[in-house]
Design an enzyme around this catalytic site. Structure first.
Site, PDB file in Angstrom:
ATOM      1  N   ALA A 263      -7.979   3.320   8.871  1.00  0.00           N
ATOM      2  CA  ALA A 263      -7.470   2.287   9.769  1.00  0.00           C
ATOM      3  C   ALA A 263      -5.950   2.161   9.770  1.00  0.00           C
ATOM      4  CB  ALA A 263      -8.104   0.937   9.423  1.00  0.00           C
TER       5      ALA A 263
ATOM      6  N   GLN B 108       0.462   5.321   5.982  1.00  0.00           N
ATOM      7  CA  GLN B 108       1.707   4.901   5.354  1.00  0.00           C
ATOM      8  C   GLN B 108       2.653   6.090   5.153  1.00  0.00           C
ATOM      9  OE1 GLN B 108      -1.080   2.378   5.391  1.00  0.00           O
ATOM     10  NE2 GLN B 108      -1.446   3.686   3.640  1.00  0.00           N
TER      11      GLN B 108
ATOM     12  N   GLU C 268       0.839  -1.202   0.000  1.00  0.00           N
ATOM     13  CA  GLU C 268       0.000   0.000   0.000  1.00  0.00           C
ATOM     14  C   GLU C 268       0.873   1.251   0.000  1.00  0.00           C
ATOM     15  OE1 GLU C 268      -2.646   0.083   3.333  1.00  0.00           O
ATOM     16  OE2 GLU C 268      -3.846   1.727   2.525  1.00  0.00           O
TER      17      GLU C 268
HETATM   18  N1  LIG Z   1     -14.338  13.077   1.752  1.00  0.00           N
HETATM   19  C1  LIG Z   1     -13.696  12.295   2.604  1.00  0.00           C
HETATM   20  C2  LIG Z   1     -13.429  10.950   2.267  1.00  0.00           C
HETATM   21  C3  LIG Z   1     -12.740  10.159   3.188  1.00  0.00           C
HETATM   22  N2  LIG Z   1     -12.357  10.683   4.373  1.00  0.00           N
HETATM   23  C4  LIG Z   1     -11.619   9.867   5.342  1.00  0.00           C
HETATM   24  O1  LIG Z   1     -10.475   9.322   4.724  1.00  0.00           O
HETATM   25  C5  LIG Z   1     -10.181   8.067   5.298  1.00  0.00           C
HETATM   26  C6  LIG Z   1     -10.077   7.083   4.165  1.00  0.00           C
HETATM   27  O2  LIG Z   1      -9.657   5.887   4.669  1.00  0.00           O
HETATM   28  P1  LIG Z   1      -9.837   4.509   3.889  1.00  0.00           P
HETATM   29  O3  LIG Z   1     -11.293   4.146   3.820  1.00  0.00           O
HETATM   30  O4  LIG Z   1      -9.099   4.592   2.620  1.00  0.00           O
HETATM   31  O5  LIG Z   1      -9.172   3.523   4.916  1.00  0.00           O
HETATM   32  P2  LIG Z   1      -7.823   2.645   4.873  1.00  0.00           P
HETATM   33  O6  LIG Z   1      -8.241   1.270   4.532  1.00  0.00           O
HETATM   34  O7  LIG Z   1      -6.923   3.271   3.841  1.00  0.00           O
HETATM   35  O8  LIG Z   1      -7.240   2.762   6.245  1.00  0.00           O
HETATM   36  C7  LIG Z   1     -11.310   7.740   6.280  1.00  0.00           C
HETATM   37  O9  LIG Z   1     -10.898   8.103   7.585  1.00  0.00           O
HETATM   38  C8  LIG Z   1     -12.419   8.669   5.826  1.00  0.00           C
HETATM   39  O10 LIG Z   1     -13.279   9.045   6.883  1.00  0.00           O
HETATM   40  C9  LIG Z   1     -12.603  11.998   4.685  1.00  0.00           C
HETATM   41  O11 LIG Z   1     -12.199  12.458   5.755  1.00  0.00           O
HETATM   42  N3  LIG Z   1     -13.284  12.789   3.792  1.00  0.00           N
HETATM   43 CA   LIG Z   2      -6.966   4.193   1.848  1.00  0.00          CA
END
Ligand SMILES: Nc1ccn([C@@H]2O[C@H](COP(=O)(O)OP(=O)(O)O)[C@@H](O)[C@H]2O)c(=O)n1
Ligand SMILES: [Ca+2]
Length: 497
Positions: free
Chosen positions: A204, A207, A174
């Site tokens: 979650a 990186q 990632e």
């Molecule tokens: N418009 C947005 C879209 C996503 N986000 C945040 O960006 C992060 C995206 O994380 P992700 O779903 O890619 O999670 P990981 O699997 O990468 O950890 C989440 O904490 C969402 O709440 C945000 O703050 N505003």
């Molecule tokens: Ca992500």
């Protein structure tokens, strides 16, 4: 009169043969240029496509990439043609109803069918990569994560594309693919330029990936990824911190504040006047904190906002462990990190949060950024809600925490200083494509970045056309000059008496 006739007779331009030769010469040269230009004209552009689903912890997004068919590993750059945000939560949230995870993808898959030309459907590769949400679910309950994968695979196999599989990316992948994306889009790899580090903040995990002259991989092999791209060798430092995405980090700080199992917590990371009842089980329902659930705690507690940035920063610092480091230097939790070497691009939640807070400008001194955030945190909750009626309350409530977490992670965690803070750029897109791991993942799986620098035509088409035209004009001039002996003498030539 007779002099005029004499001149006319001597002037070769009035001789039919000369005129015919000249006309034929001009026609031949024009024909030569036309044939040369038309024959070498670039063929009408045909495109190829690739689709990647980013199954993140908070949501899934689909990206369609497009690149010129004839030039996949040469001069054409793959670009994002379209993206689609899947409605609903991330696929890891469907552990108890996996079929719904598959169904949730349907609308975006149908959109993809519209965006990719029908004759390309069957050859278009389709990938799904899951990140930290599925890593955590897999750790917690691998049967449940297998069930979710079976369901999404079933749904994706039904699409008319060439489905290449769904899998969990390692944190290393990632981080590394995010770095590849950023540097590929900036054309830094092909040109062998100094690279940009990549900072990705998810829900979650988070990186950090960069090239450091001081890092050859020997001190910590688990943080090293070696690449050979376009004839250049790279030794990338990368680390993914599971549980340090902003949503899990919020759980870590709440866990810290609720260790004694109180009914009420006064939380400096939420705006004054904010109040919400939260279930203990909802906070501790994650492998990041589950082992810390206080014994005998009530079912729920009330969280009241206090809006104090400095105190919030103190609470957030507690989620990082700085006590042990077996290497020459560490970031936190005993993880090796070489000396920072900029510039850096910070994307995903780094961008969303800092953009909401109007703090993406890193030429503003870090101290001023902190003051602005402190004043945001101190703003009463009622005022915040009034100013942002369109933002979901859950997201709105967390911006003071998220901003504080970002600054603390960067400075205390990764050791950015007031000086090096300006090396960071908060970015969403580069040349129209979203910054994130998906493009790098697809480029890798389709072998679109060659290890060696590709041979390119010695001249671009425009250069070729210019040279042929200039040569033709020179030939014409030469031809005219070669007729010089036949040129008429200028009548105004001084007469030698
Ligand atoms: N418009 C947005 C879209 C996503 N986000 C945040 O960006 C992060 C995206 O994380 P992700 O779903 O890619 O999670 P990981 O699997 O990468 O950890 C989440 O904490 C969402 O709440 C945000 O703050 N505003
Ligand atoms: Ca992500």
């Amino acid at each position: 009169m007779s002099a005029q006739r004499e001149m006319k007779e001597k002037n070769p331009w009035h001789m039919p043969v000369t005129i015919i030769i000249t006309v034929i010469g001009v026609i031949a040269i024009v024909a030569l240029v036309t044939v040369a230009v038309l024959q070498n004209r670039p063929l009408p552009q045909k495109y190829k496509y690739g689709i990647v689903l980013d199954a993140g912890s908070s949501h899934t997004a689909l990206y369609i990439y497009e690149w010129p068919a004839e030039k996949d590993n040469n001069t054409g750059r793959a670009e994002q043609k379209h993206s689609c945000k899947v409605k609903g939560p991330g696929i890891s949230s469907y552990a108890s109803a996996p079929l719904k995870a598959g169904e949730s993808l349907r609308a975006c898959m149908q959109e993809a069918e519209q965006w990719v030309p029908e004759r390309r459907h069957r050859e278009t590769p389709l990938y799904l990569g899951a990140t930290a949400g599925m890593r955590l679910l897999n750790m917690e309950n691998s049967t449940a994560s297998d069930g979710v994968f079976r369901a999404v695979e079933g749904a994706l196999q039904k699409a008319p594309f060439s489905f290449q599989g769904a899998r969990i990316l390692s944190g290393q992948e990632e981080g590394a693919f995010g770095w590849v994306t950023v540097n590929y889009l900036d054309d830094r790899l092909k040109q062998g330029l100094e690279t940009t580090g990549a900072l990705d903040l998810g829900g979650a995990s988070t990186q950090i990936s960069f090239i450091s002259d001081k890092f050859d991989g020997s001190e910590s092999q688990s943080n090293s990824v070696a690449f050979r791209l376009y004839g250049n060798d790279y030794n990338l430092y990368t680390h993914s911190f599971l549980c340090y995405g902003k949503d899990q980090a919020l759980r870590l700080t709440l866990a810290h504040q609720t260790q004694s199992g109180p009914n009420l917590i006064s939380d400096p990371c939420f705006n004054p006047g904010y109040s919400s009842t939260k279930n203990y089980s909802a906070i501790y329902d994650s492998p990041c904190v589950s082992n810390r659930k206080p014994q005998g705690a009530p079912l729920s507690f009330i969280q009241e906002g206090k809006g104090n940035f400095l105190q919030c920063q103190e609470v957030v610092k507690n989620v990082f462990n700085f006590t042990h480091c077996k290497y020459s230097q560490c970031s936190f939790n005993g993880v090796f990190q070489p000396l920072l070497q900029g510039p850096f691009g910070a994307f995903s939640a780094y961008y969303f949060v800092m953009n909401f807070l109007n703090l993406t400008d890193t030429t503003i001194p870090l101290e001023t950024v902190k003051q602005k955030l402190a004043s945001y945190c101190a703003t009463p909750w009622s005022q915040i809600m009034q100013q942002h009626p369109d933002v979901k309350v859950k997201y709105l409530a967390e911006y003071c925490f998220s901003g504080t977490y970002i600054l603390t992670l960067l400075t205390e965690g990764y050791n950015f200083t007031s000086e090096s803070y300006s090396d960071i750029k908060f970015i969403k897109k580069i040349k129209g494509s979203d910054a994130g791991w998906t493009l790098g993942y697809m480029l890798n799986l389709t072998n679109m970045i060659p290890a060696e620098a590709p041979d390119s035509p010695p001249l671009p088409h425009a250069g070729y056309v210019s040279i042929v035209t200039i040569m033709a004009i020179l030939l014409l001039i030469l031809f005219i000059i070669s007729l010089r002996p036949l040129w008429p003498r200028c009548s105004k030539q001084p007469q030698i008496v």
